[in-house]
Design a protein around this motif. Structure first.
Motif, mmCIF file in Angstrom:
data_model
loop_
_atom_site.group_PDB
_atom_site.id
_atom_site.type_symbol
_atom_site.label_atom_id
_atom_site.label_comp_id
_atom_site.label_asym_id
_atom_site.label_seq_id
_atom_site.Cartn_x
_atom_site.Cartn_y
_atom_site.Cartn_z
ATOM 1 N N LEU A 94 -4.829 -6.218 -21.531
ATOM 2 C CA LEU A 94 -4.471 -4.925 -22.107
ATOM 3 C C LEU A 94 -5.700 -4.030 -22.207
ATOM 4 O O LEU A 94 -6.806 -4.509 -22.485
ATOM 5 C CB LEU A 94 -3.862 -5.119 -23.504
ATOM 6 N N HIS A 143 -3.474 -12.225 -29.059
ATOM 7 C CA HIS A 143 -2.454 -11.422 -28.394
ATOM 8 C C HIS A 143 -1.120 -12.148 -28.335
ATOM 9 O O HIS A 143 -1.045 -13.368 -28.406
ATOM 10 C CB HIS A 143 -2.901 -11.098 -26.958
ATOM 11 N N THR A 197 1.346 -8.901 -23.867
ATOM 12 C CA THR A 197 2.305 -7.841 -24.195
ATOM 13 C C THR A 197 1.818 -6.964 -25.341
ATOM 14 O O THR A 197 2.186 -5.790 -25.422
ATOM 15 C CB THR A 197 3.663 -8.450 -24.577
ATOM 16 N N GLU A 198 1.004 -7.516 -26.226
ATOM 17 C CA GLU A 198 0.531 -6.765 -27.388
ATOM 18 C C GLU A 198 -0.613 -7.526 -28.035
ATOM 19 O O GLU A 198 -0.596 -8.763 -28.078
ATOM 20 C CB GLU A 198 1.677 -6.594 -28.394
ATOM 21 N N ARG A 233 -2.763 -8.770 -31.305
ATOM 22 C CA ARG A 233 -2.375 -9.156 -32.655
ATOM 23 C C ARG A 233 -3.620 -9.455 -33.471
ATOM 24 O O ARG A 233 -4.710 -9.673 -32.924
ATOM 25 C CB ARG A 233 -1.451 -10.374 -32.622
#
Length: 235
Positions: free
Chosen positions: A181, A208, A222-223, A225
């Protein structure tokens, strides 16, 4: 008479992809640096499942060179209680000594005691104390050797090698830079995506969420964290 429950085998958390390596205040992560036996123990302590950490939790050990107030005491005590790390015949643990490739492979292999011990085809492990553990790690696809056919068991393991091995054990493997990302934490000395360790370092230093790519062992982030509060766990 109620039977005593049989303790489960120590297990690693392969589901949550938390950062387990922290960089340095100067913005570097020092992939070519070495790690100590205490640091290696702390990495695996962080990566235990919560159930395993609670089951084997310990704050005391028999090593003559580890005191209760040492920052690594609880991690080493817990992993020793679980049979994952051990000391030397003289009763020491040598927490500040650099850890060798053989010692690190042996720690990883102890999470798979029933693994395949078929001898790895390295030319320098036949009489080594960790040949079975090295072979388990090799047969699991966790380690590789050098182009000359050696493993280099007595060589100190680098931080980049450490992250690569741990990621393989946990099946935490992005395939390309596109699987990461853009807003991730980056390091001044891990800025070349073509470096063999680039993806491994980014994986190890960024917490993540992820999903596995279709029909693939590789993941795509995906994101990002939040990282767990490791200090709270280690107290």
């Amino acid at each position: 008479m109620i039977p005593t429950p049989t303790p489960s085998k120590p297990a690693l958390n392969t589901a949550d992809h938390y950062a387990y390596i922290m960089g340095y205040p100067d913005g570097t992560v020092q992939p070519g640096g070495y790690i100590t036996r205490a640091e290696a123990s702390t990495i695996f302590f962080r990566l235990l499942t919560d159930k395993t950490r609670e089951q084997y939790w310990a704050t005391t050990n028999a090593y003559s060179d580890i005191k209760s107030g040492d920052w690594y005491n609880n991690a080493i005590s817990t992993l020793s209680n679980a049979g994952i790390v051990s000391g030397y015949p003289d009763g020491t643990f040598r927490p500040n000594a650099a850890i060798t490739r053989a010692e690190f492979a042996a720690i990883a292999a102890r999470f798979d005691n029933d693994g395949d011990k078929t001898a790895a085809k390295f030319s320098d492990i036949a009489t080594h104390w960790a040949k079975d553990e090295i072979s388990i790690a090799y047969n699991n696809g966790w380690i590789t050797g050098y182009p000359d056919g050696t493993f280099g068991p007595q060589r100190d393991i680098t931080r980049a090698e450490t992250m690569t091995l741990v990621n393989r054990v946990l099946n935490r493997q992005p395939e390309t830079e596109d699987d990461l990302l853009p807003n991730m934490t980056v390091w001044t000395d891990n800025a070349n995506p073509k470096a063999w360790y680039y993806l491994a370092v980014q994986e190890a230093t960024n917490s993540h969420y992820y999903e596995f790519k279709t029909n693939s062992q590789y993941e795509k982030w995906t994101e990002l964290r939040e990282t767990r509060d490791w200090k709270a766990l280690e107290q």
